[in-house]
Enzyme design. Structure first.
Site, PDB file in Angstrom:
ATOM      1  N   HIS A   1       0.838  -1.209   0.000  1.00 47.99           N
ATOM      2  CA  HIS A   1       0.000   0.000   0.000  1.00 47.99           C
ATOM      3  C   HIS A   1       0.869   1.254   0.000  1.00 47.99           C
ATOM      4  CE1 HIS A   1      -3.331   2.710   1.110  1.00 47.99           C
ATOM      5  NE2 HIS A   1      -2.433   3.290   1.901  1.00 47.99           N
ATOM      6  N   GLU A   2       1.894   1.290   0.852  1.00 44.28           N
ATOM      7  CA  GLU A   2       2.773   2.467   0.899  1.00 44.28           C
ATOM      8  C   GLU A   2       3.550   2.625  -0.405  1.00 44.28           C
ATOM      9  OE1 GLU A   2       2.199   4.519   3.072  1.00 44.28           O
ATOM     10  OE2 GLU A   2       1.057   3.225   4.425  1.00 44.28           O
TER      11      GLU A   2
ATOM     12  N   HIS B   1       1.601   4.502  -2.955  1.00 43.84           N
ATOM     13  CA  HIS B   1       1.742   5.959  -2.913  1.00 43.84           C
ATOM     14  C   HIS B   1       2.981   6.403  -3.693  1.00 43.84           C
ATOM     15  CE1 HIS B   1      -1.597   6.637  -0.301  1.00 43.84           C
ATOM     16  NE2 HIS B   1      -1.083   5.983   0.725  1.00 43.84           N
TER      17      HIS B   1
ATOM     18  N   HIS C   1       3.100   8.940  -6.841  1.00 43.36           N
ATOM     19  CA  HIS C   1       4.008  10.088  -6.915  1.00 43.36           C
ATOM     20  C   HIS C   1       4.777  10.083  -8.229  1.00 43.36           C
ATOM     21  CE1 HIS C   1       7.565  12.475  -5.019  1.00 43.36           C
ATOM     22  NE2 HIS C   1       6.730  13.269  -5.644  1.00 43.36           N
TER      23      HIS C   1
END
Length: 227
Positions: free
Chosen positions: A94-95, A98, A102
């Site tokens: 999940h991280e 991100h 980006h």
């Protein structure tokens, strides 16, 4: 009315947080079939998307996992960084989702990042207003329209940020689950657990957004009633 709103969403938030903690506790005991750690999962996903400039680091604390776009780091708590469970894989992916957002200039992530300074300023203003109320400088129920307009403006910023956060978090989970399945990191049984864990994580943001919007509507209704 305002107290009722606060109590309702505190209770709902407490329920969702409890469910989230119980799910992650359960899935933290379910080992991945391939035995990969959260660090290995994160590095594998970043490598797949060609994000060699993004580092994976361990940070102290529990549930402190986050992606920092300023220094391009995926920060994982020790339990996730070292863990070899379904929960660790889901959080790590999940991280990394991100980080992928980006790198692809995902619109909602960019919008949220631009709002951070304004949200911080709005939060400080709102804290000042409530502290002034506590010390008897004015009463929200008896105060003038100026105070209400300040609350409406600051709460509108906070509510907008909470709403914009929803597509950011849901999209990161979607990217994570697609990659976990496609890369064979999770098998069918593992994958359903990862989906469930991320689903409850997303609901914490949903509750926060609904609470923020409801509070904004309360201020607006109070203002309209006075006028």
């Amino acid at each position: 009315m305002f107290l009722l709103i606060i109590i309702t969403f505190m209770a709902l938030g407490f329920y969702v947080q409890n469910r989230l903690k119980s799910r992650f506790k359960k899935y933290s005991q379910e080992l991945l079939h391939n035995g990969m750690s959260g660090e290995e999962v994160a590095k594998s996903m970043l490598g797949y998307y060609g994000l060699s400039s993004v580092s994976v680091v361990s940070v102290p604390g529990k549930l402190t996992d986050h992606y920092n776009p300023l220094n391009k780091t995926v920060n994982l708590s020790p339990e996730v960084f070292q863990g070899r469970s379904v929960a660790s894989a889901a959080i790590a992916a999940h991280e990394c989702g991100h980080a992928v957002q980006h790198s692809t200039s995902y619109f909602w992530l960019g919008m949220r990042s631009k709002m951070v300074p304004v949200v911080n300023a709005s939060s400080r203003i709102m804290q000042f207003v409530f502290m002034a109320s506590l010390f008897g400088m004015y009463s929200l129920s008896m105060g003038g329209n100026t105070i209400l307009l300040v609350l409406i403006a600051t709460q509108a910023v906070i509510a907008s940020f909470a709403v914009i956060t929803l597509p950011v978090e849901y999209d990161a989970s979607r990217r994570a689950l697609v990659w976990l399945k496609g890369a064979g990191i999770t098998n069918p049984q593992n994958h359903s657990m990862a989906e469930d864990a991320l689903k409850w994580a997303a609901r914490t943001y949903l509750v926060a957004a609904v609470a923020a919007v409801t509070t904004l509507l309360y201020y607006v209704m109070l203002y309209l009633r006075r006028n």
